[in-house]
Design a protein around this motif. Structure first.
Motif, PDB file in Angstrom:
ATOM      1  N   SER A 243       0.830  -1.212   0.000  1.00  0.00           N
ATOM      2  CA  SER A 243       0.000   0.000   0.000  1.00  0.00           C
ATOM      3  C   SER A 243       0.863   1.260   0.000  1.00  0.00           C
ATOM      4  O   SER A 243       0.456   2.288  -0.539  1.00  0.00           O
ATOM      5  CB  SER A 243      -0.994  -0.010   1.157  1.00  0.00           C
ATOM      6  OG  SER A 243      -0.367  -0.440   2.323  1.00  0.00           O
TER       7      SER A 243
ATOM      8  N   ASP B 164     -12.519   0.412  -6.235  1.00  0.00           N
ATOM      9  CA  ASP B 164     -11.742   0.537  -4.991  1.00  0.00           C
ATOM     10  C   ASP B 164     -12.165   1.786  -4.219  1.00  0.00           C
ATOM     11  O   ASP B 164     -12.342   1.754  -3.001  1.00  0.00           O
ATOM     12  CB  ASP B 164     -10.243   0.684  -5.309  1.00  0.00           C
ATOM     13  CG  ASP B 164      -9.566  -0.664  -5.458  1.00  0.00           C
ATOM     14  OD1 ASP B 164     -10.291  -1.682  -5.390  1.00  0.00           O
ATOM     15  OD2 ASP B 164      -8.336  -0.698  -5.665  1.00  0.00           O
ATOM     16  N   THR B 165     -12.310   2.890  -4.957  1.00  0.00           N
ATOM     17  CA  THR B 165     -12.663   4.154  -4.307  1.00  0.00           C
ATOM     18  C   THR B 165     -14.073   4.077  -3.735  1.00  0.00           C
ATOM     19  O   THR B 165     -14.335   4.553  -2.627  1.00  0.00           O
ATOM     20  CB  THR B 165     -12.560   5.311  -5.321  1.00  0.00           C
ATOM     21  OG1 THR B 165     -11.331   5.180  -6.006  1.00  0.00           O
ATOM     22  CG2 THR B 165     -12.613   6.658  -4.641  1.00  0.00           C
TER      23      THR B 165
ATOM     24  N   TYR C  49     -15.604   1.458  -2.668  1.00  0.00           N
ATOM     25  CA  TYR C  49     -15.541   0.627  -1.461  1.00  0.00           C
ATOM     26  C   TYR C  49     -15.026   1.441  -0.269  1.00  0.00           C
ATOM     27  O   TYR C  49     -15.603   1.436   0.812  1.00  0.00           O
ATOM     28  CB  TYR C  49     -14.640  -0.582  -1.746  1.00  0.00           C
ATOM     29  CG  TYR C  49     -14.377  -1.468  -0.560  1.00  0.00           C
ATOM     30  CD1 TYR C  49     -15.356  -2.362  -0.113  1.00  0.00           C
ATOM     31  CD2 TYR C  49     -13.158  -1.422   0.113  1.00  0.00           C
ATOM     32  CE1 TYR C  49     -15.119  -3.181   0.982  1.00  0.00           C
ATOM     33  CE2 TYR C  49     -12.909  -2.236   1.204  1.00  0.00           C
ATOM     34  CZ  TYR C  49     -13.893  -3.116   1.639  1.00  0.00           C
ATOM     35  OH  TYR C  49     -13.655  -3.923   2.723  1.00  0.00           O
ATOM     36  N   LYS C  50     -13.921   2.192  -0.523  1.00  0.00           N
ATOM     37  CA  LYS C  50     -13.344   3.003   0.559  1.00  0.00           C
ATOM     38  C   LYS C  50     -14.326   4.086   0.995  1.00  0.00           C
ATOM     39  O   LYS C  50     -14.457   4.385   2.179  1.00  0.00           O
ATOM     40  CB  LYS C  50     -12.041   3.662   0.085  1.00  0.00           C
ATOM     41  CG  LYS C  50     -10.861   2.721   0.105  1.00  0.00           C
ATOM     42  CD  LYS C  50      -9.588   3.445  -0.294  1.00  0.00           C
ATOM     43  CE  LYS C  50      -8.515   2.457  -0.698  1.00  0.00           C
ATOM     44  NZ  LYS C  50      -7.615   2.984  -1.714  1.00  0.00           N
ATOM     45  N   ASN C  51     -15.021   4.677   0.012  1.00  0.00           N
ATOM     46  CA  ASN C  51     -15.936   5.777   0.337  1.00  0.00           C
ATOM     47  C   ASN C  51     -17.125   5.325   1.183  1.00  0.00           C
ATOM     48  O   ASN C  51     -17.611   6.085   2.008  1.00  0.00           O
ATOM     49  CB  ASN C  51     -16.412   6.474  -0.942  1.00  0.00           C
ATOM     50  CG  ASN C  51     -15.366   7.466  -1.444  1.00  0.00           C
ATOM     51  OD1 ASN C  51     -14.435   7.823  -0.707  1.00  0.00           O
ATOM     52  ND2 ASN C  51     -15.498   7.904  -2.678  1.00  0.00           N
ATOM     53  N   HIS C  52     -17.575   4.071   0.964  1.00  0.00           N
ATOM     54  CA  HIS C  52     -18.652   3.545   1.813  1.00  0.00           C
ATOM     55  C   HIS C  52     -18.228   3.611   3.271  1.00  0.00           C
ATOM     56  O   HIS C  52     -18.951   4.081   4.138  1.00  0.00           O
ATOM     57  CB  HIS C  52     -18.961   2.083   1.449  1.00  0.00           C
ATOM     58  CG  HIS C  52     -19.920   1.975   0.305  1.00  0.00           C
ATOM     59  ND1 HIS C  52     -21.126   2.634   0.300  1.00  0.00           N
ATOM     60  CD2 HIS C  52     -19.848   1.296  -0.856  1.00  0.00           C
ATOM     61  CE1 HIS C  52     -21.750   2.366  -0.836  1.00  0.00           C
ATOM     62  NE2 HIS C  52     -21.001   1.562  -1.562  1.00  0.00           N
ATOM     63  N   LYS C  53     -16.986   3.139   3.509  1.00  0.00           N
ATOM     64  CA  LYS C  53     -16.444   3.137   4.874  1.00  0.00           C
ATOM     65  C   LYS C  53     -16.283   4.560   5.384  1.00  0.00           C
ATOM     66  O   LYS C  53     -16.616   4.866   6.525  1.00  0.00           O
ATOM     67  CB  LYS C  53     -15.071   2.461   4.884  1.00  0.00           C
ATOM     68  CG  LYS C  53     -15.103   0.959   4.925  1.00  0.00           C
ATOM     69  CD  LYS C  53     -13.680   0.479   5.120  1.00  0.00           C
ATOM     70  CE  LYS C  53     -13.614  -1.008   5.378  1.00  0.00           C
ATOM     71  NZ  LYS C  53     -12.231  -1.461   5.465  1.00  0.00           N
ATOM     72  N   ARG C  54     -15.730   5.441   4.515  1.00  0.00           N
ATOM     73  CA  ARG C  54     -15.433   6.817   4.934  1.00  0.00           C
ATOM     74  C   ARG C  54     -16.722   7.575   5.256  1.00  0.00           C
ATOM     75  O   ARG C  54     -16.774   8.360   6.190  1.00  0.00           O
ATOM     76  CB  ARG C  54     -14.640   7.548   3.845  1.00  0.00           C
ATOM     77  CG  ARG C  54     -13.241   6.970   3.665  1.00  0.00           C
ATOM     78  CD  ARG C  54     -12.498   7.686   2.569  1.00  0.00           C
ATOM     79  NE  ARG C  54     -12.056   9.016   2.985  1.00  0.00           N
ATOM     80  CZ  ARG C  54     -10.883   9.260   3.535  1.00  0.00           C
ATOM     81  NH1 ARG C  54     -10.034   8.282   3.741  1.00  0.00           N
ATOM     82  NH2 ARG C  54     -10.552  10.484   3.883  1.00  0.00           N
TER      83      ARG C  54
END
Ligand SMILES: [Zn+2]
Length: 552
Positions: free
Chosen positions: A37, A106-107, A109-114
């Motif tokens: 990463s 990917d973004t 997925y990350k944005n759901h979390k964010r």
């Protein structure tokens, strides 16, 4: 004439070089940083040059570590063309869209979390629209064409034998009535790679930029990797197991299909092979195989003969291309023996992770690696003998047999690289080594100096060189650097950013609940590593505190 390295220096991804000559700036490759990463984060650091000043982009081949930031280049304002072979262009059509798709999902997925955490939303590195826009600017050329970029710069692409359409690039530059030749091998294939031709050697040049992936390593199985592969498969199938082959969708997968197809003698010897299904489980592999069949002019004579006989070299009766996600999932519910070839090749993304998750814990399974596994990738961790791994948020016990056949590698090994240099009719004044891990680069550099008496350097990212024919090459301070002191300050800044990322990575490496699964040897290794890290951190904190006191 100036040469600057912006990626793939002392690393194997992110290929990006700029040659400034005859009043123009020519970029070679604009690849994505891939791997850990910390490495991937470099894609978001922004380009360290003025994109508006780039006149041309030359692309050596379609692998994402060479082409993957081209959509970003256009997104940030590049208006020129990308020049490459027709096969590279056709493959980029599918690979850059696939890469954009990965960036978008990917973004997302990350944005759901964010979003749930109330954090600011992220923007993807680039989108499918950006990729489509970039692809409109690709210009296809043929091997050996002399392409005049302007009256002082001419370029030539020759076959580097690494994948379909892959090229080494030779650039002829005339400055003050003198012509100099700068050449980049890019990724070099090994001789006798299935389907594609052997690398064409650059006959002569003044400055050579050379890849060094296997700069100090020898492929162990050189002569008959196929036989070993058939043996491993038969062994696994007879035990009722499944063989999982992680493979790059483009290139390696087609080579594997062809290797299975053409070895009639081996198929007779290991007759069980023809009785079990071979699944190609990667949508990108399926479309890449179609692109291969549209570009048969790039095939070697053997594969061309195959086609002339009316046979399809990339198909055989027990080969199945799975399409939907549902079809892929069914493979994991079915326990009968089979072969699954899936991507990504280093197991960091894609459907392969699901297959590993469902099969690694079974003793009957074999995971067969047929390609390069970069440091930090899940593939490397497995190949290095991990007893358990984390996949898709779950800890998975590794009971499967893990095998590695490096005879299928897409890269020349140390002997091939030496032979390449030996075959050059006129040796270069200077060799720059890129695309390799540090130990490989330095031993290869030493060997070149001793064996061929050529001055050889291992550049860093941002290393910049003044090239003047017949004169000693010297390293310049980088553009953004004014004095040695500023340069050191920037180096320190880079180091701090890197360490910050790495510490974050390392803190996620071993979850508390995984400690129970470590064996005696692993416990010792980790105790040693963590104690030396703790000591270093303590020293660092002491120094920082001392500095703070002096500051007061
Ligand atoms: Zn490559």
């Amino acid at each position: 004439m100036k040469l600057t390295f912006y990626g793939s220096a002392k690393e194997v991804t992110g290929s990006n070089i700029i040659l400034e000559a005859a009043g123009k700036k020519v970029m070679i490759d604009c690849g994505l940083f891939q791997g850990s990463s910390a490495t991937k984060a470099k894609n978001f650091d922004g380009f360290k040059y003025d994109i508006q000043e780039i006149d041309y982009v030359l692309l050596t081949h379609s692998h994402i570590d060479h082409s993957g930031r081209i959509p970003l280049l256009y997104k940030k304002g590049y208006k020129g063309s990308v020049i490459c072979t027709k096969a590279t262009k056709d493959l980029c059509d599918i690979m850059l869209l696939d890469s954009a798709n990965i960036q978008e999902s990917d973004t997302e997925y990350k944005n759901h979390k964010r979003q749930r955490a109330g954090l600011e939303l992220l923007e993807p590195l680039y989108t499918i629209d950006d990729a489509n826009n970039a692809l409109r600017h690709f210009i296809a050329v043929q091997y050996h064409d002399l392409i005049k970029l302007d009256e002082n710069i001419t370029v030539k692409f020759i076959d580097s034998g690494h994948m379909l359409g892959s090229s080494s690039i030779i650039i002829f530059i005339t400055e003050n009535n003198k012509t100099s030749v700068v050449a980049f091998t890019s990724d070099l294939g090994k001789p006798n790679t299935p389907i594609i031709n052997d690398p064409t050697v650059i006959k002569e040049c003044d400055y050579l930029i050379m890849e060094s992936t296997y700069g100090n390593k020898r492929h162990t199985v050189k002569e008959h990797p196929e036989e070993l592969m058939f043996e491993i498969i038969e062994d696994t199938i007879l035990k009722g197991g499944t063989v999982i082959i992680p493979s790059f969708s483009v290139g390696r997968t087609q080579e594997m299909i062809y290797a299975f197809n053409k070895n009639i003698a081996l198929k007779k010897k290991f007759s069980i092979f023809s009785k079990i299904p071979v699944y190609i489980d990667s949508p990108l592999s399926t479309s890449a195989t179609e692109v291969f069949m549209k570009n048969t002019q790039y095939f070697d004579d053997e594969a061309k003969q195959y086609i002339l006989k009316g046979d399809n070299p990339l198909d055989f009766p027990n080969l199945v291309f799975t399409k939907s996600v549902e079809e892929s999932k069914i493979l994991n519910r079915d326990n009968s023996p089979k072969i699954i070839i899936s991507s990504s090749g280093m197991c960091d993304a894609g459907r392969i992770r699901h297959h590993l998750k469902h099969n690694l814990y079974k003793e009957k399974t074999t995971v067969l690696f047929v390609g390069y596994q970069a440091n930090g990738s899940l593939g490397r961790i497995l190949a290095d003998g991990a007893k358990s791994v984390k996949i898709l948020g779950e800890t998975i016990d590794v009971k499967a047999r893990i095998e590695m056949i490096d005879g299928f590698s897409g890269h020349a090994d140390m002997d091939d690289l030496d032979t390449y240099l030996a075959q050059m009719e006129k040796k270069p004044e200077k060799v720059f080594l890129v695309h390799g891990e540090e130990d490989q680069l330095y031993s290869f550099a030493d060997r070149i100096k001793n064996k061929f008496d050529i001055d050889t350097v291992v550049p860093n990212n941002y290393s910049r060189y003044e090239l003047q024919k017949g004169k000693k090459v010297y390293e310049l301070a980088h553009d953004r650097v004014l004095t040695k002191n500023t340069y050191r300050k920037l180096t320190l800044l880079d180091l701090i950013t890197d360490v910050k990322r790495q510490v974050k990575d390392v803190s996620e490496l071993i979850a508390y609940d995984e400690i129970n699964n470590l064996d005696e040897e692993q416990i010792t290794t980790f105790i040693d590593l963590y104690s030396s890290m703790r000591k270093n951190i303590k020293n660092l904190v002491n120094e920082v505190e001392k500095k703070a006191k002096v500051g007061k």
